[in-house]
Design a protein around this motif. Sequence first.
Motif, PDB file in Angstrom:
ATOM      1  N   UNK A   1       0.836  -1.202   0.000  1.00  0.00           N
ATOM      2  CA  UNK A   1       0.000   0.000   0.000  1.00  0.00           C
ATOM      3  C   UNK A   1       0.864   1.243   0.000  1.00  0.00           C
ATOM      4  N   UNK A   2       0.401   2.278  -0.690  1.00  0.00           N
ATOM      5  CA  UNK A   2       1.136   3.550  -0.705  1.00  0.00           C
ATOM      6  C   UNK A   2       1.071   4.248   0.647  1.00  0.00           C
ATOM      7  N   UNK A   3       0.030   3.934   1.420  1.00  0.00           N
ATOM      8  CA  UNK A   3      -0.136   4.521   2.742  1.00  0.00           C
ATOM      9  C   UNK A   3      -0.454   3.400   3.732  1.00  0.00           C
ATOM     10  N   UNK A   4      -0.294   3.709   5.015  1.00  0.00           N
ATOM     11  CA  UNK A   4      -0.637   2.739   6.052  1.00  0.00           C
ATOM     12  C   UNK A   4      -2.122   2.395   5.991  1.00  0.00           C
ATOM     13  N   UNK A   5      -2.944   3.386   5.680  1.00  0.00           N
ATOM     14  CA  UNK A   5      -4.391   3.158   5.603  1.00  0.00           C
ATOM     15  C   UNK A   5      -4.736   2.181   4.479  1.00  0.00           C
ATOM     16  N   UNK A   6      -4.079   2.322   3.335  1.00  0.00           N
ATOM     17  CA  UNK A   6      -4.341   1.409   2.212  1.00  0.00           C
ATOM     18  C   UNK A   6      -3.873  -0.001   2.542  1.00  0.00           C
ATOM     19  N   UNK A   7      -2.726  -0.125   3.207  1.00  0.00           N
ATOM     20  CA  UNK A   7      -2.259  -1.449   3.599  1.00  0.00           C
ATOM     21  C   UNK A   7      -3.209  -2.058   4.624  1.00  0.00           C
ATOM     22  N   UNK A   8      -3.642  -1.271   5.593  1.00  0.00           N
ATOM     23  CA  UNK A   8      -4.530  -1.809   6.617  1.00  0.00           C
ATOM     24  C   UNK A   8      -5.858  -2.283   6.030  1.00  0.00           C
ATOM     25  N   UNK A   9      -6.363  -1.605   5.019  1.00  0.00           N
ATOM     26  CA  UNK A   9      -7.599  -2.060   4.366  1.00  0.00           C
ATOM     27  C   UNK A   9      -7.407  -3.459   3.789  1.00  0.00           C
ATOM     28  N   UNK A  10      -6.240  -3.711   3.222  1.00  0.00           N
ATOM     29  CA  UNK A  10      -5.954  -5.045   2.690  1.00  0.00           C
ATOM     30  C   UNK A  10      -5.769  -6.072   3.801  1.00  0.00           C
ATOM     31  N   UNK A  11      -5.120  -5.658   4.893  1.00  0.00           N
ATOM     32  CA  UNK A  11      -4.916  -6.571   6.018  1.00  0.00           C
ATOM     33  C   UNK A  11      -6.236  -6.983   6.632  1.00  0.00           C
ATOM     34  N   UNK A  12      -7.213  -6.092   6.646  1.00  0.00           N
ATOM     35  CA  UNK A  12      -8.527  -6.392   7.215  1.00  0.00           C
ATOM     36  C   UNK A  12      -9.259  -7.438   6.393  1.00  0.00           C
TER      37      UNK A  12
END
Length: 72
Positions: free
Chosen positions: A55-66
């Motif tokens: 993810x380009x941002x922590x928020x984008x990565x966290x959406x995928x982790x969820x």
Amino acid sequence: MPSDMVSAAHEATLRRLQETYPGWRIWRSRDHYGRPAAWLASNCGVPGAAPTLHGDTAEKLEAQLQSPPRAV
């Protein structure tokens, strides 16, 4: 924001993600100047999930982790 404050914020976010998603190894990549770049996660124990998330941002990565995409 001063760079030491940015580093502290990134470290806090990284620590939170690592604690929240223990089945993943989460880290920041670096650009060719050594500055923090993308957020990444390697699957270390989530059955059926993709081996790597990005993810380009922590928020984008966290959406995928969820809701991680399935492994191909």
